[in-house]
Design a protein around this motif. Structure first.
Motif, PDB file in Angstrom:
ATOM      1  N   ARG A   9       0.849  -1.117  -0.088  1.00 52.19           N
ATOM      2  CA  ARG A   9       0.004  -0.021   0.058  1.00 52.19           C
ATOM      3  C   ARG A   9       0.991   0.971  -0.139  1.00 52.19           C
ATOM      4  O   ARG A   9       1.809   1.367   0.645  1.00 52.19           O
ATOM      5  CB  ARG A   9      -0.905  -0.003   1.264  1.00 52.19           C
ATOM      6  N   VAL A  10       0.570   2.468  -0.853  1.00 51.64           N
ATOM      7  CA  VAL A  10       1.659   3.416  -1.004  1.00 51.64           C
ATOM      8  C   VAL A  10       0.819   4.732  -0.952  1.00 51.64           C
ATOM      9  O   VAL A  10      -0.226   4.706  -1.537  1.00 51.64           O
ATOM     10  CB  VAL A  10       2.185   3.162  -2.567  1.00 51.64           C
ATOM     11  N   ASN A  11       1.440   5.491  -0.112  1.00 49.82           N
ATOM     12  CA  ASN A  11       0.927   6.800  -0.093  1.00 49.82           C
ATOM     13  C   ASN A  11       1.999   7.592  -0.362  1.00 49.82           C
ATOM     14  O   ASN A  11       2.953   7.794   0.436  1.00 49.82           O
ATOM     15  CB  ASN A  11       0.316   7.104   1.297  1.00 49.82           C
ATOM     16  N   SER A  12       1.802   8.233  -1.719  1.00 49.99           N
ATOM     17  CA  SER A  12       2.894   9.067  -2.313  1.00 49.99           C
ATOM     18  C   SER A  12       2.722  10.399  -2.214  1.00 49.99           C
ATOM     19  O   SER A  12       1.879  11.225  -2.124  1.00 49.99           O
ATOM     20  CB  SER A  12       2.748   8.763  -3.786  1.00 49.99           C
ATOM     21  N   LEU A  13       4.085  11.109  -1.207  1.00 53.91           N
ATOM     22  CA  LEU A  13       3.873  12.376  -0.648  1.00 53.91           C
ATOM     23  C   LEU A  13       5.078  13.157  -1.708  1.00 53.91           C
ATOM     24  O   LEU A  13       6.039  12.521  -1.862  1.00 53.91           O
ATOM     25  CB  LEU A  13       4.180  12.555   0.710  1.00 53.91           C
ATOM     26  N   SER A  14       4.659  14.324  -1.903  1.00 57.88           N
ATOM     27  CA  SER A  14       5.894  15.026  -2.929  1.00 57.88           C
ATOM     28  C   SER A  14       6.369  16.219  -2.206  1.00 57.88           C
ATOM     29  O   SER A  14       7.220  16.854  -2.607  1.00 57.88           O
ATOM     30  CB  SER A  14       5.141  15.791  -3.957  1.00 57.88           C
ATOM     31  N   SER A  15       6.205  16.340  -0.679  1.00 60.39           N
ATOM     32  CA  SER A  15       6.923  17.424  -0.186  1.00 60.39           C
ATOM     33  C   SER A  15       6.887  17.225   1.285  1.00 60.39           C
ATOM     34  O   SER A  15       6.111  16.186   1.920  1.00 60.39           O
ATOM     35  CB  SER A  15       6.163  18.748  -0.104  1.00 60.39           C
ATOM     36  N   VAL A  16       7.617  17.941   2.115  1.00 58.57           N
ATOM     37  CA  VAL A  16       7.859  17.614   3.686  1.00 58.57           C
ATOM     38  C   VAL A  16       6.587  17.919   4.325  1.00 58.57           C
ATOM     39  O   VAL A  16       6.118  17.491   5.207  1.00 58.57           O
ATOM     40  CB  VAL A  16       9.217  18.436   4.140  1.00 58.57           C
ATOM     41  N   ALA A  17       6.161  19.166   3.623  1.00 60.62           N
ATOM     42  CA  ALA A  17       4.684  19.781   4.229  1.00 60.62           C
ATOM     43  C   ALA A  17       3.489  18.714   4.016  1.00 60.62           C
ATOM     44  O   ALA A  17       2.593  18.317   5.104  1.00 60.62           O
ATOM     45  CB  ALA A  17       4.150  21.097   3.485  1.00 60.62           C
ATOM     46  N   GLU A  18       3.600  17.827   3.110  1.00 60.54           N
ATOM     47  CA  GLU A  18       2.595  16.680   2.975  1.00 60.54           C
ATOM     48  C   GLU A  18       3.030  15.678   4.081  1.00 60.54           C
ATOM     49  O   GLU A  18       2.164  15.194   4.441  1.00 60.54           O
ATOM     50  CB  GLU A  18       2.684  16.186   1.702  1.00 60.54           C
ATOM     51  N   LEU A  19       4.155  15.314   4.241  1.00 52.55           N
ATOM     52  CA  LEU A  19       4.331  14.372   5.265  1.00 52.55           C
ATOM     53  C   LEU A  19       4.160  14.690   6.541  1.00 52.55           C
ATOM     54  O   LEU A  19       3.379  14.165   7.455  1.00 52.55           O
ATOM     55  CB  LEU A  19       6.129  14.135   5.237  1.00 52.55           C
ATOM     56  N   TYR A  28      15.471  16.622   3.046  1.00 57.18           N
ATOM     57  CA  TYR A  28      15.632  15.362   3.206  1.00 57.18           C
ATOM     58  C   TYR A  28      15.994  15.264   5.101  1.00 57.18           C
ATOM     59  O   TYR A  28      15.372  14.313   5.518  1.00 57.18           O
ATOM     60  CB  TYR A  28      17.135  15.089   2.759  1.00 57.18           C
ATOM     61  N   ALA A  29      16.560  16.143   5.550  1.00 53.02           N
ATOM     62  CA  ALA A  29      16.784  16.213   7.153  1.00 53.02           C
ATOM     63  C   ALA A  29      15.449  16.275   7.678  1.00 53.02           C
ATOM     64  O   ALA A  29      15.265  15.670   8.608  1.00 53.02           O
ATOM     65  CB  ALA A  29      17.849  17.073   7.495  1.00 53.02           C
ATOM     66  N   ALA A  30      14.773  17.325   7.209  1.00 55.75           N
ATOM     67  CA  ALA A  30      13.435  17.569   7.782  1.00 55.75           C
ATOM     68  C   ALA A  30      12.565  16.402   7.754  1.00 55.75           C
ATOM     69  O   ALA A  30      11.621  16.106   8.708  1.00 55.75           O
ATOM     70  CB  ALA A  30      12.786  19.005   7.084  1.00 55.75           C
ATOM     71  N   ALA A  31      12.435  15.737   6.598  1.00 49.68           N
ATOM     72  CA  ALA A  31      11.536  14.498   6.175  1.00 49.68           C
ATOM     73  C   ALA A  31      11.847  13.451   7.370  1.00 49.68           C
ATOM     74  O   ALA A  31      10.825  12.915   7.945  1.00 49.68           O
ATOM     75  CB  ALA A  31      11.500  14.071   4.924  1.00 49.68           C
ATOM     76  N   ILE A  32      13.049  13.305   7.504  1.00 51.03           N
ATOM     77  CA  ILE A  32      13.455  12.096   8.541  1.00 51.03           C
ATOM     78  C   ILE A  32      13.243  12.464   9.957  1.00 51.03           C
ATOM     79  O   ILE A  32      12.946  11.659  10.585  1.00 51.03           O
ATOM     80  CB  ILE A  32      15.260  11.998   8.136  1.00 51.03           C
ATOM     81  N   GLN A  33      13.573  13.859  10.107  1.00 47.58           N
ATOM     82  CA  GLN A  33      13.135  14.197  11.589  1.00 47.58           C
ATOM     83  C   GLN A  33      11.914  14.061  12.021  1.00 47.58           C
ATOM     84  O   GLN A  33      11.156  13.741  12.890  1.00 47.58           O
ATOM     85  CB  GLN A  33      13.791  15.378  11.723  1.00 47.58           C
ATOM     86  N   ILE A  34      10.748  14.709  10.875  1.00 50.38           N
ATOM     87  CA  ILE A  34       9.473  14.475  11.056  1.00 50.38           C
ATOM     88  C   ILE A  34       9.014  13.086  11.220  1.00 50.38           C
ATOM     89  O   ILE A  34       8.192  12.687  12.205  1.00 50.38           O
ATOM     90  CB  ILE A  34       8.671  15.225  10.004  1.00 50.38           C
ATOM     91  N   ALA A  35       9.489  12.150  10.318  1.00 50.20           N
ATOM     92  CA  ALA A  35       9.044  10.734  10.488  1.00 50.20           C
ATOM     93  C   ALA A  35       9.419  10.126  11.691  1.00 50.20           C
ATOM     94  O   ALA A  35       8.862   9.492  12.298  1.00 50.20           O
ATOM     95  CB  ALA A  35       9.754   9.946   9.086  1.00 50.20           C
ATOM     96  N   ARG A  36      10.632  10.277  12.147  1.00 49.31           N
ATOM     97  CA  ARG A  36      11.175   9.563  13.397  1.00 49.31           C
ATOM     98  C   ARG A  36      10.296  10.237  14.624  1.00 49.31           C
ATOM     99  O   ARG A  36      10.167   9.582  15.780  1.00 49.31           O
ATOM    100  CB  ARG A  36      12.649  10.090  13.560  1.00 49.31           C
TER     101      ARG A  36
END
Length: 113
Positions: free
Chosen positions: A20-30, A53-61
């Motif tokens: 199952r895939v949720n495709s996001l194209s920006s950090v804001a979407e994440l 890249y760093a922001a996406a990983i920080q948000i995800a973690r």
């Protein structure tokens, strides 16, 4: 010449053959994902610049402490792949990408049918 959006769409189609895939194209979407979402794996595209890249990983973690992060890398990339759990070359091909995600899901106990 192939556009980033085209490559993202191809990658999404490949991933959808198995997950199952949720495709996001920006950090804001994440960052704006609903609280009920729980993602076992985040694939971060090489098209993100180093800050995104760093922001996406920080948000995800922060949002999903158990998440596994796979970074797609490119030779020209200036991001910090050591922030992720696994790095796969963007040109490695779909079989390598799928096998790596399968391995990540197995280690997380979340392999999907």
């Amino acid at each position: 010449m192939c556009k980033i959006a085209d490559l993202r769409e191809v990658r999404k189609r490949v991933l959808k053959t198995r997950y199952r895939v949720n495709s996001l194209s920006s950090v804001a979407e994440l960052a704006s994902q609903p609280d009920g979402c729980d993602y076992p794996v985040l694939v971060v595209c090489h098209s993100f610049d180093a800050d995104e890249y760093a922001a996406a990983i920080q948000i995800a973690r922060q949002r999903w402490p158990g998440i596994k992060i796979l970074s797609l890398s490119a030779p020209y990339q200036s991001s910090k792949p050591y922030l992720s759990d696994v790095v796969v070359g963007a040109l490695a091909g779909p079989y390598v990408l799928l096998a790596t995600i399968d391995s990540m899901l197995q280690s997380a106990g979340a392999l999907q049918a």
